[in-house]
Design an enzyme around this catalytic site. Structure first.
Site, PDB file in Angstrom:
ATOM      1  N   LYS A 224       0.991  -1.672  -0.056  1.00 48.57           N
ATOM      2  CA  LYS A 224       0.081   0.297  -0.184  1.00 48.57           C
ATOM      3  C   LYS A 224       0.662   1.324   0.168  1.00 48.57           C
ATOM      4  O   LYS A 224       1.233   1.460   1.209  1.00 48.57           O
ATOM      5  CB  LYS A 224      -0.567  -0.428   1.633  1.00 48.57           C
ATOM      6  CG  LYS A 224      -2.227   0.602   1.319  1.00 48.57           C
ATOM      7  CD  LYS A 224      -2.027   2.394   0.459  1.00 48.57           C
ATOM      8  CE  LYS A 224      -1.675   3.030   2.274  1.00 48.57           C
ATOM      9  NZ  LYS A 224      -1.476   4.328   1.682  1.00 48.57           N
TER      10      LYS A 224
ATOM     11  N   GLU B 263       9.254   1.364  11.434  1.00 43.42           N
ATOM     12  CA  GLU B 263      10.132   2.680  11.278  1.00 43.42           C
ATOM     13  C   GLU B 263       9.712   3.320  11.178  1.00 43.42           C
ATOM     14  O   GLU B 263       8.912   4.189   9.934  1.00 43.42           O
ATOM     15  CB  GLU B 263      10.901   2.360  10.421  1.00 43.42           C
ATOM     16  CG  GLU B 263      12.052   2.896   9.476  1.00 43.42           C
ATOM     17  CD  GLU B 263      12.168   4.384   9.472  1.00 43.42           C
ATOM     18  OE1 GLU B 263      12.427   5.317  10.656  1.00 43.42           O
ATOM     19  OE2 GLU B 263      11.871   4.623   8.562  1.00 43.42           O
TER      20      GLU B 263
ATOM     21  N   CYS C  73      13.413  10.429   7.823  1.00 46.99           N
ATOM     22  CA  CYS C  73      12.970  10.300   9.217  1.00 46.99           C
ATOM     23  C   CYS C  73      14.455  10.511  10.305  1.00 46.99           C
ATOM     24  O   CYS C  73      14.342  10.589  11.436  1.00 46.99           O
ATOM     25  CB  CYS C  73      12.315   9.188   9.292  1.00 46.99           C
ATOM     26  SG  CYS C  73      13.645   7.578   8.701  1.00 46.99           S
TER      27      CYS C  73
ATOM     28  N   GLU D 235       9.123  16.889  14.881  1.00 47.02           N
ATOM     29  CA  GLU D 235       9.642  15.983  13.971  1.00 47.02           C
ATOM     30  C   GLU D 235       9.948  17.069  13.484  1.00 47.02           C
ATOM     31  O   GLU D 235       8.507  17.704  12.847  1.00 47.02           O
ATOM     32  CB  GLU D 235      10.038  14.605  13.846  1.00 47.02           C
ATOM     33  CG  GLU D 235      10.718  14.178  12.197  1.00 47.02           C
ATOM     34  CD  GLU D 235      10.204  12.907  12.292  1.00 47.02           C
ATOM     35  OE1 GLU D 235      11.218  12.311  11.824  1.00 47.02           O
ATOM     36  OE2 GLU D 235       8.590  12.622  12.628  1.00 47.02           O
TER      37      GLU D 235
END
Length: 480
Positions: free
Chosen positions: A176, A254, A288, A384
């Protein structure tokens, strides 16, 4: 094989199909223009993909490691043969500079090469028995059908890191892709079809943002899916993790990062500046493992800021990633741009100073930004960032900065620059992260394990450990 035409249909059970939900648009973040419309798959489409993967698994699991290795090598070669076309598609739907996109395709190919070789090294072990009448061994067997949910920031690399390991272990896949970047996933499906990957082994089910939760729920709750692998935000990862409990499937996550980047007094300043540039501004800061909080010792603070500002001026060029010389593309979408702008404004309102940038440049472009006077309680130091914004935080002692670096619930990557050998060992071991870069700003490679601690996820990708997520360890005891 040619990938000159954009592929827009879902790939299920070896056939290209329209989605029952119609289509949804994919936009070029550099121009705002619609690139094309892609199949909007429903839960019913997904169920067919899961069934196709389940049926294919019954035979794929019994292929020899040499057969799997041969196919993985073919995928590697096909990706490299179509590097330019895939990279162009990646740049159009993601916005990253073309050179970075081409590098990502090569990075993706490296995982198929790596796991083509590692599939032949899925060793078991013999266990010395305390009983003379017993012999004990272990073997590794594939988990089953793997659900793979990939992010928009590295849409072909993250797909490759997961799918290569899954196929090497003997699993089949239902992919997906992120709704912002489904086109390279569909191009990957075409690659698999062209090299002879058996029907049903790889399936790609794109969907619009409005259907994401339904599709995610079904992948979590389907008893025919045996592992779910996801790369994305911590919030979504937690939600998926909670939904997988009913089927007790394996989960590989992750998730978000909050990487500290520390410059100690003994650091080589040339190396530290170069490391900051690549670690902070690669993919326009949308990674990330990017440098999220940049800590600089008070004794080198002014020099570091001055040199970083000058380097940003000379090396960073904002624009359409297809244009020559551009190395800073747009933010992926309006939602992310507004989030970034809000954090910068809040941080400046709290007392930080703008040295460079600090504002949108029209469309989805955001100026590469350098802020000083940032403190740990400001917005940019607590979230973040996911954008080309470098917040600089001053520190005084090693103990202080290690404490600040670890004051977060995330622990994916961390970086520091020092030429003090004793300090290198102390800090590398003290940082509560899964990956540490010592005088190095680029960590990711197929040979090394990728993954974090705390709320940054579960499991490892890449390296020899990447196969562990997609295999079960079975113990067999023989009576003799």
């Amino acid at each position: 094989m040619s990938l000159q035409e954009l592929l827009t249909k879902a790939y299920i059970g070896g056939s290209w199909r329209a989605g029952r939900g119609g289509t949804f648009p994919v936009y070029d973040p550099a121009t705002g223009e619609e690139i094309t419309r892609v199949a909007d798959c429903t839960v019913e489409d997904l169920d067919e993909a899961i069934e196709a993967a389940s049926e294919a698994y019954s035979s794929w699991r019994h292929t020899t490691v040499k057969q799997r290795a041969t196919l993985l090598h073919k995928i590697q070669v096909a990706l490299l043969d179509n590097k330019d076309t895939i990279a162009t598609t990646l740049t159009r739907e993601n916005g990253k500079p073309k050179a970075e996109a081409a590098g990502e395709v090569m990075f993706a190919a490296s995982f198929f090469e790596w796991f083509a070789e590692e599939t032949r090294r899925q060793y078991g072990e013999t266990i010395p028995s305390a009983a003379a009448t017993k012999r004990m061994i272990t073997v590794r067997q594939p988990v089953g059908v793997a659900a793979v949910i990939t992010p928009w920031n590295f849409p072909i690399a993250m797909l490759a890191r997961k799918v290569s390991a899954a196929l090497a272990a003997g699993c089949t896949c239902v992919i997906k892709p992120a709704e912002d970047t489904p086109l390279v996933a569909l191009a990957f499906a075409k690659v698999c079809e062209s090299v002879g990957v058996p029907v049903g082994v790889v399936n790609v089910v794109p969907c619009s943002r409005g259907r994401v939760q339904q599709i995610g729920s079904r992948l979590c709750e389907s008893p025919k899916v045996h592992i779910l692998s996801f790369t994305g935000s911590t919030a979504v990862g937690k939600w998926l993790y909670s939904r997988c409990g009913s089927t007790l499937k394996k989960v590989s996550l992750e998730l978000g990062g909050d990487a500290p980047f520390i410059v100690f007094p003994s650091a080589n300043m040339d190396t530290a500046i170069a490391g900051t540039m690549v670690c902070k501004f690669r993919n326009t800061g949308q990674t990330c493992v990017t440098a999220n909080r940049i800590f600089v010792h008070e004794s080198v603070y002014e020099e570091f800021v001055s040199r970083l500002a000058k380097t940003m001026d000379s090396e960073l060029k904002v624009g359409n990633g297809l244009d020559l010389g551009v190395n800073q593309g747009p933010i992926i979408n309006q939602r992310q741009l507004e989030r970034l702008d809000k954090m910068v404004r809040e941080t400046v309102s709290a007392g930080a100073q703008v040295v460079r940038g600090g504002a949108s440049q029209g469309g989805l472009y955001y100026a590469p930004t350098l802020l000083t006077g940032v403190t740990p309680d400001m917005a940019l130091a607590k979230n973040e960032i996911f954008g080309p914004v470098a917040p600089i935080i001053k520190f005084s002692t090693e103990e202080e900065v290690v404490s600040l670096a670890n004051t977060t619930d995330r622990g994916l990557a961390g970086y520091f620059y020092s030429n003090d050998l004793s300090q290198v060992w102390r800090v590398a071991e003290a940082l509560e992260v899964g990956m540490v870069g010592v005088n190095e700003g680029l960590l990711s490679t197929c040979e090394a394990p990728f993954g974090g601690f705390k709320h940054s996820g579960l499991g490892k990708e890449g390296s020899k450990h990447g196969l562990d997520e997609y295999s079960n360890l079975k113990y067999i005891c023989f009576g003799v």
